[in-house]
Design a protein around this motif. Structure first.
Motif, PDB file in Angstrom:
ATOM      1  N   PHE A  42      23.348  22.593  16.563  1.00 29.59           N
ATOM      2  CA  PHE A  42      22.278  23.418  15.980  1.00 29.59           C
ATOM      3  C   PHE A  42      20.965  22.650  16.131  1.00 29.59           C
ATOM      4  O   PHE A  42      20.879  21.480  15.792  1.00 29.59           O
ATOM      5  N   ASP A  43      19.938  23.346  16.644  1.00 33.41           N
ATOM      6  CA  ASP A  43      18.621  22.722  16.823  1.00 33.41           C
ATOM      7  C   ASP A  43      17.749  23.031  15.600  1.00 33.41           C
ATOM      8  O   ASP A  43      17.640  24.191  15.207  1.00 33.41           O
ATOM      9  N   LEU A  44      17.159  21.998  15.023  1.00 30.38           N
ATOM     10  CA  LEU A  44      16.361  22.191  13.799  1.00 30.38           C
ATOM     11  C   LEU A  44      14.965  22.762  14.066  1.00 30.38           C
ATOM     12  O   LEU A  44      14.205  23.006  13.123  1.00 30.38           O
ATOM     13  N   GLU A  45      14.643  22.990  15.333  1.00 31.06           N
ATOM     14  CA  GLU A  45      13.342  23.574  15.700  1.00 31.06           C
ATOM     15  C   GLU A  45      13.131  24.891  14.926  1.00 31.06           C
ATOM     16  O   GLU A  45      14.033  25.714  14.849  1.00 31.06           O
ATOM     17  N   GLY A  46      11.953  25.053  14.352  1.00 30.88           N
ATOM     18  CA  GLY A  46      11.616  26.334  13.705  1.00 30.88           C
ATOM     19  C   GLY A  46      11.897  26.386  12.220  1.00 30.88           C
ATOM     20  O   GLY A  46      11.539  27.365  11.554  1.00 30.88           O
ATOM     21  N   SER A  54      10.220  29.633  -2.200  1.00 25.61           N
ATOM     22  CA  SER A  54      10.942  30.534  -1.281  1.00 25.61           C
ATOM     23  C   SER A  54      12.450  30.369  -1.335  1.00 25.61           C
ATOM     24  O   SER A  54      13.164  30.973  -0.547  1.00 25.61           O
ATOM     25  N   GLU A  55      12.942  29.545  -2.258  1.00 24.58           N
ATOM     26  CA  GLU A  55      14.371  29.237  -2.145  1.00 24.58           C
ATOM     27  C   GLU A  55      15.281  30.385  -2.545  1.00 24.58           C
ATOM     28  O   GLU A  55      16.463  30.370  -2.223  1.00 24.58           O
ATOM     29  N   ASP A  56      14.749  31.399  -3.220  1.00 23.19           N
ATOM     30  CA  ASP A  56      15.596  32.564  -3.516  1.00 23.19           C
ATOM     31  C   ASP A  56      15.506  33.607  -2.403  1.00 23.19           C
ATOM     32  O   ASP A  56      16.228  34.598  -2.408  1.00 23.19           O
ATOM     33  N   GLN A  57      14.583  33.406  -1.486  1.00 23.17           N
ATOM     34  CA  GLN A  57      14.474  34.282  -0.303  1.00 23.17           C
ATOM     35  C   GLN A  57      14.301  33.379   0.903  1.00 23.17           C
ATOM     36  O   GLN A  57      13.197  33.212   1.434  1.00 23.17           O
ATOM     37  N   LEU A  58      15.397  32.804   1.340  1.00 18.09           N
ATOM     38  CA  LEU A  58      15.328  31.761   2.367  1.00 18.09           C
ATOM     39  C   LEU A  58      14.812  32.300   3.690  1.00 18.09           C
ATOM     40  O   LEU A  58      15.157  33.435   4.080  1.00 18.09           O
ATOM     41  N   PRO A  59      13.995  31.527   4.417  1.00 16.60           N
ATOM     42  CA  PRO A  59      13.576  31.927   5.767  1.00 16.60           C
ATOM     43  C   PRO A  59      14.811  32.144   6.655  1.00 16.60           C
ATOM     44  O   PRO A  59      15.852  31.506   6.441  1.00 16.60           O
ATOM     45  N   THR A  60      14.681  33.009   7.647  1.00 18.42           N
ATOM     46  CA  THR A  60      15.818  33.358   8.512  1.00 18.42           C
ATOM     47  C   THR A  60      16.464  32.127   9.152  1.00 18.42           C
ATOM     48  O   THR A  60      17.688  32.022   9.190  1.00 18.42           O
ATOM     49  N   THR A  61      15.629  31.209   9.667  1.00 16.34           N
ATOM     50  CA  THR A  61      16.196  30.018  10.340  1.00 16.34           C
ATOM     51  C   THR A  61      17.047  29.205   9.366  1.00 16.34           C
ATOM     52  O   THR A  61      18.082  28.663   9.745  1.00 16.34           O
ATOM     53  N   VAL A  62      16.598  29.151   8.132  1.00 13.93           N
ATOM     54  CA  VAL A  62      17.340  28.377   7.133  1.00 13.93           C
ATOM     55  C   VAL A  62      18.648  29.096   6.790  1.00 13.93           C
ATOM     56  O   VAL A  62      19.700  28.463   6.655  1.00 13.93           O
ATOM     57  N   ARG A  63      18.590  30.411   6.688  1.00 14.64           N
ATOM     58  CA  ARG A  63      19.822  31.166   6.402  1.00 14.64           C
ATOM     59  C   ARG A  63      20.849  30.940   7.511  1.00 14.64           C
ATOM     60  O   ARG A  63      22.031  30.748   7.257  1.00 14.64           O
TER      61      ARG A  63
END
Ligand SMILES: Cc1cc2nc3c(=O)[nH]c(=O)nc-3n(C[C@H](O)[C@H](O)[C@H](O)COP(=O)(O)O)c2cc1C
Length: 187
Positions: A42-46, A54-63
């Motif tokens: 998995f590449d951590l880019e992005g 934002s932790e209750d609505q995580l960004p897509t890359t984090v999800r």
């Protein structure tokens, strides 16, 4: 004949650099996995900078990152050393995936560590700092072998391949140990 349980390892490097030595370690690991083990990278880019708002609505890359961690049986982390510690990119990604409280993707995961640096200590200090974070995350890292790759430019070629035989042997051993430790924890 004894059938070994298939194991999936998720690997990620704490460097976004194209010609990263730590990415090269992961690529070598991909080539050296034992039978019945698959290494996904998995590449951590992005992954954006962590913001607790934002932790209750995580960004897509984090999800996506969290889902891949949860789906894996074990983790393999290759970390550079920045200013005697863990690079912000890696710590930031780990912090995201440990949140929100009660949904830590790393909880109970077996893990192994590698580091590479052009310097003489091979990123050892970053490894030990990361081990401290593993305690907070309730992870189960293996202790040996220690894959600490010093003078990394002498052990890789211009194509980003790990060419040093001793380093490749150590990576193969690390994967063997991680696989058997993961199977033991599943018993
Ligand atoms: C901000 C910064 C700090 C660094 N600090 C260290 C250090 O403390 N120890 C070390 O061995 N190398 C240090 N380096 C050199 C890195 O080991 C080197 O850039 C290495 O190639 C990074 O890993 P990578 O090849 O996987 O990107 C540092 C590099 C940067 C950019």
């Amino acid at each position: 004949m004894i059938m070994e349980k298939h194991i999936t390892i998720l690997g990620f490097a704490g460097s976004l650099r194209k010609n990263s030595y730590n990415k090269a370690l992961l690529q070598a690991a991909e080539e050296l996995v034992p039978k019945d083990v698959k290494l996904e990278i998995f590449d951590l880019e992005g992954i954006p900078p962590f913001n607790q708002d934002s932790e209750d609505q995580l960004p897509t890359t984090v999800r996506k990152f969290k889902a891949r961690i949860k789906a894996a049986d074990a983790l393999l982390i290759a970390t550079p050393e920045y200013n005697y510690g863990v690079p912000g990119v890696l710590k930031n990604a780990i912090d995201w995936a440990s949140r929100p409280y009660g949904d830590n993707a790393f909880d109970g995961k077996p893990a192994a560590l590698m580091s590479a640096s052009p310097g003489m200590l091979g990123g050892a200090r970053a490894q030990y700092q990361l081990r401290q974070t593993f305690v907070a995350l309730n992870m189960h890292p293996i202790n040996r072998p220690e894959v600490i790759v010093c003078y990394a430019e002498e052990k890789t070629n211009e194509k980003g391949k790990v060419t040093d035989e001793k380093t490749r042997e150590k990576i193969a051993q690390l994967l063997e140990h991680l696989a058997s430790w993961t199977r033991k924890l599943k018993e």
